[in-house]
Enzyme design. Structure first.
Site, PDB file in Angstrom:
ATOM      1  N   LYS A  83      47.289   7.862  -7.526  1.00 31.08           N
ATOM      2  CA  LYS A  83      47.145   8.932  -8.510  1.00 31.08           C
ATOM      3  C   LYS A  83      46.927  10.223  -7.727  1.00 31.08           C
ATOM      4  O   LYS A  83      45.792  10.619  -7.454  1.00 31.08           O
ATOM      5  CB  LYS A  83      45.979   8.629  -9.446  1.00 31.08           C
ATOM      6  CG  LYS A  83      46.186   9.180 -10.848  1.00 31.08           C
ATOM      7  CD  LYS A  83      45.215   8.569 -11.832  1.00 31.08           C
ATOM      8  CE  LYS A  83      45.316   9.252 -13.189  1.00 31.08           C
ATOM      9  NZ  LYS A  83      46.522   8.883 -13.935  1.00 31.08           N
TER      10      LYS A  83
HETATM   11  C1  LIG Z   1      47.039   7.995 -14.871  1.00 31.78           C
HETATM   12  C2  LIG Z   1      48.441   7.510 -14.983  1.00 31.78           C
HETATM   13  C3  LIG Z   1      48.827   6.478 -15.858  1.00 31.78           C
HETATM   14  C4  LIG Z   1      47.884   5.855 -16.859  1.00 31.78           C
HETATM   15  O1  LIG Z   1      46.764   5.276 -16.289  1.00 31.78           O
HETATM   16  P1  LIG Z   1      45.473   4.987 -17.192  1.00 31.78           P
HETATM   17  O2  LIG Z   1      44.516   4.368 -16.256  1.00 31.78           O
HETATM   18  O3  LIG Z   1      45.907   4.058 -18.262  1.00 31.78           O
HETATM   19  O4  LIG Z   1      45.038   6.302 -17.740  1.00 31.78           O
HETATM   20  C5  LIG Z   1      50.136   6.047 -15.835  1.00 31.78           C
HETATM   21  N1  LIG Z   1      51.048   6.607 -15.006  1.00 31.78           N
HETATM   22  C6  LIG Z   1      50.713   7.604 -14.168  1.00 31.78           C
HETATM   23  C7  LIG Z   1      51.771   8.174 -13.284  1.00 31.78           C
HETATM   24  C8  LIG Z   1      49.413   8.088 -14.121  1.00 31.78           C
HETATM   25  O5  LIG Z   1      49.117   9.084 -13.280  1.00 31.78           O
END
Ligand SMILES: *Cc1c(COP(=O)(O)O)cnc(C)c1O
Length: 365
Positions: A204
């Site tokens: 992330k």
């Molecule tokens: C944060 C994110 C998600 C969703 O993750 P959650 O933990 O469900 O909020 C999905 N794809 C990407 C690219 C993300 O950055």
């Protein structure tokens, strides 16, 4: 990494918090990511010293040297989760331990130090304590928590930085879709990909989002709301949206979602929905699903629903898919009976209105 797991937070209350009446007016119609609370948490890390100077302080601009590494080479990661007001006046979070672990995994990929889980969760508790008055009280509101970390060493050489700053800010948010949940139309880019094997797709990091903005603009030009990415190798299989994971629901009640092979982000919403669907007896497959199959299954009626999921919007039905090869219209038009039921189940657990068999809800106060 060096540094102990325990640090006490030094509390420096904001000497000039937003007045209660103004705060109430802001919280009444917060939108998403526009309004911020009075405080932030900061923790520093330096090579040879580890984590130090954990603080709760007034939210304020962060002084930065123009040669700070993050401004040049984008060594940055973030998280996103919500704090929920409960009917009994308490506050909860949903699976913050999973965010803490993912933050460490993102850090590993970006050659950054690990923030110990105790400090990550501790920082969340501290900001909720300091900014308790910013929690929306309505049934759909929450306090969005945004932890992030970046390289702030003053150095232009290319190597992992020797100094980092962890920051946590909070933002009261209303329902993600102010006009109720509407199915989205997604654009399949034939130009851009999101992540390749060996790349940063499972981390992330802000860089993934920076790289998605041109693709997003392309989607808007084609009258779509979001981009849905194909795998970068064969350009055949569905990976995910720019910031949400995807699911497919079939006429026999079974569900498919793309597997975690390193190119998609391991969503906590994704993981929770897989678990809830399996608890309810559904056959959930984590396997590749191609755009061609999507077209065929939508035409035959075998595929009933598709949806995207993530913390911010929870669950969003996908109504249409557009690409240079034309449009796929979902059989149910995006109304999503199974989708909406799963969404409700998850939201009820998150908000303490339903039983929590997996111990996902983390009580703050
Ligand atoms: C944060 C994110 C998600 C969703 O993750 P959650 O933990 O469900 O909020 C999905 N794809 C990407 C690219 C993300 O950055």
């Amino acid at each position: 990494m060096s540094g102990g797991d325990h640090l006490d937070f030094e509390i420096r209350p904001n000497p000039a918090p937003v007045a209660a009446a103004e705060r109430a007016a802001l919280i009444a119609n917060p939108g998403f990511g526009r309004i911020f609370t009075d405080h932030m948490v900061t923790i520093r890390w330096a090579d040879g010293k580890g984590w130090y100077d954990a603080r709760v302080e007034a939210r304020a601009p962060i002084p930065m040297d123009p040669a700070s590494a993050v401004l040049h080479y984008a060594q940055e990661i973030f998280e996103g989760l919500k704090a929920y007001p409960c009917d009994d006046g308490g506050v909860t979070m949903f699976r913050p331990d999973a965010n803490a672990r993912r933050f460490q995994e993102s850090a590993t990929r970006m050659a950054m130090p690990h923030l110990p889980e105790e400090l990550f969760i501790g920082s969340l508790h501290e900001i909720i304590k300091a900014d308790r008055g910013w929690l929306p009280t309505d049934a759909e509101g929450s306090l969005y928590l945004r932890p992030f970390m970046f390289a702030n060493e003053v150095f232009l050489g290319v190597r992992p930085a020797l100094e980092y700053l962890y920051v946590l800010i909070a933002s009261p948010v209303g329902p993600y879709f102010s006009g109720g949940i509407k199915p989205v139309t997604v654009w399949v880019s034939d130009v851009y990909t999101r992540a390749a094997p060996g790349g940063t797709g499972a981390a992330k990091c802000g860089g993934n989002y920076a790289a998605s903005l041109s693709a997003h603009a392309e989607a808007i030009e084609h009258g779509c709301d979001q981009v849905i990415y194909l795998d970068a190798v064969e350009r055949k299989y569905i990976d995910e949206l720019g910031g949400m994971n995807v699911f497919f629901v079939f006429d026999d009640g079974s569900i498919t979602t793309p597997p975690l092979t390193g190119t998609i982000l391991p969503g906590i919403t994704r993981d929770s929905l897989i678990t809830l669907a399996r608890d309810a007896g559904a056959d959930v497959r984590e396997e590749p699903y191609s755009l061609a199959q999507w077209r065929e299954d939508a035409a035959s009626g075998r595929l009933r629903e598709a949806f995207a999921c993530g913390t911010a919007a929870v669950v969003t039905p996908i109504g249409r898919v557009r690409s240079v090869e034309g449009e796929i219209v979902m059989g149910d038009g995006g109304s999503g009976a199974v989708t909406m039921k799963l969404r409700q189940q998850l939201v009820d657990i998150q908000r303490g209105r339903a039983e929590d068999p997996h111990g996902w809800v983390h009580r703050v106060s």
